[in-house]
Design an enzyme around this catalytic site. Sequence first.
Site, PDB file in Angstrom:
ATOM      1  N   ILE A 106       0.857  -1.184   0.000  1.00  0.00           N
ATOM      2  CA  ILE A 106       0.000   0.000   0.000  1.00  0.00           C
ATOM      3  C   ILE A 106       0.896   1.238   0.000  1.00  0.00           C
ATOM      4  O   ILE A 106       1.670   1.440   0.938  1.00  0.00           O
ATOM      5  CB  ILE A 106      -0.913   0.026   1.241  1.00  0.00           C
ATOM      6  N   GLU A 123       5.189 -14.984  11.886  1.00  0.00           N
ATOM      7  CA  GLU A 123       6.511 -15.573  12.055  1.00  0.00           C
ATOM      8  C   GLU A 123       6.441 -16.693  13.093  1.00  0.00           C
ATOM      9  O   GLU A 123       5.487 -16.816  13.866  1.00  0.00           O
ATOM     10  CB  GLU A 123       7.499 -14.503  12.521  1.00  0.00           C
ATOM     11  N   ASP A 152       5.092  -4.055  16.413  1.00  0.00           N
ATOM     12  CA  ASP A 152       5.213  -3.895  14.960  1.00  0.00           C
ATOM     13  C   ASP A 152       4.318  -2.755  14.480  1.00  0.00           C
ATOM     14  O   ASP A 152       4.765  -1.858  13.749  1.00  0.00           O
ATOM     15  CB  ASP A 152       4.828  -5.201  14.271  1.00  0.00           C
ATOM     16  N   LYS A 196       5.221   1.220  12.876  1.00  0.00           N
ATOM     17  CA  LYS A 196       4.623   1.739  11.642  1.00  0.00           C
ATOM     18  C   LYS A 196       3.880   3.049  11.899  1.00  0.00           C
ATOM     19  O   LYS A 196       3.961   3.990  11.096  1.00  0.00           O
ATOM     20  CB  LYS A 196       3.677   0.698  11.051  1.00  0.00           C
TER      21      LYS A 196
END
Length: 395
Positions: free
Chosen positions: A98, A151, A162, A166
């Site tokens: 994106i 993961e 995470d 971002k």
Amino acid sequence: MVRALVRDTAKERGFDPGAGVLTTEFAELRDDPAIGVVAEVMGGIEPAGTHVLELLAARKPVVTANKQLVARRGAELFEAAASAGVQLRFEASVCAAIPVIKVLREALVVTNVHRVLGIVNGTTNFILTEMEGGATFDEALAEAQRQGFAEADPTDDLSGADAAAKMAILATIAFGSRVTLEDVQYQGLEELPPGLPAAARELEMVVRLVGAATLLDDEVDVRVRPALVDRHHPLAAIEGAFNAVMLQGDAIREITLEGPGAGGSETASAVVADMVSIIGTTGTGFLHNDPCWRTLERMPPGNLRSPFYVHLEVDDQPGVLADVSQRLAAHDVSVARLTQVPARAGATLHVVLHEAPQREVDAALAEIAQLPQVHGAPSVLPVVSDRGVVELGWA
């Protein structure tokens, strides 16, 4: 010239990389004048950070997918890129394919963006979607790992770290002010109240891990938390390993970008697109400039207003609801909707509150937790909805 830095050149890779392509010596990339641009996809802070700084100092443009590196050491990296007069691009560090960073830095560069709202972690979104369908958390996680969305060690995803990295990057670019990972309040999926997906369904909502960056009166607030999202809100429709980012600003009102957010091919697509952009704009592009141009204060964490959902375990006896309502009212917090479900040791209350400052909600819940009829600390999550309580049928 194409070279690839790897740990083991003898490892079986299922394809022939060609003679002389693989190397274990970083200097062979840094010092080779035939190499014009380098992509860093090794992850981690070190040695990736040192490698990127040395590449920039050697006047080699760098593309990185390393969200933690950009979120933690962005100022240092951009200073090095500016000093060398080369580009540092990082589209793949947020939401894979994106192009939200490109949109913010180019299409909306003169737009006063004041809010970024999004689902920016495909792994957790996949897990929550599976749980909506009846899977347990462990079953949903196992399926995410089986399909390659999670993961083997999913700690960064499940903890919210995470998504927080971002959101730090997106807030930095959207508001033109440095936001680091340390500035982001984040909470993951580890402490979701039991039965939350079912409760959300009863309230005509879904559960999502939502990142929100807000600029209000020259103060910035950035956070990542599980939230209840009204089914009529655009983010409620984002299912599986997909991501979506909503940009709100004075000139644009609202723009939503949506697409796959977890997967190797999606990340690779963004990395390659950045490399092509560097090759096509060498010497003329502006993206190597640091996007930060002002200093903004951090909003006190309790000032942000929102509707909230509260989960309470209580005794099933007369007067409990009155006691809870009284403590809320003392802090000028009112109830929009309440449902009660029988439980083994009493009853479970699912409460939706009208919009209120976080500090007042927290203060009221601290008092409620001390009531003898209440079992354990209340759980509180924000509610994401563009509709008022009248439209929701809660007035």
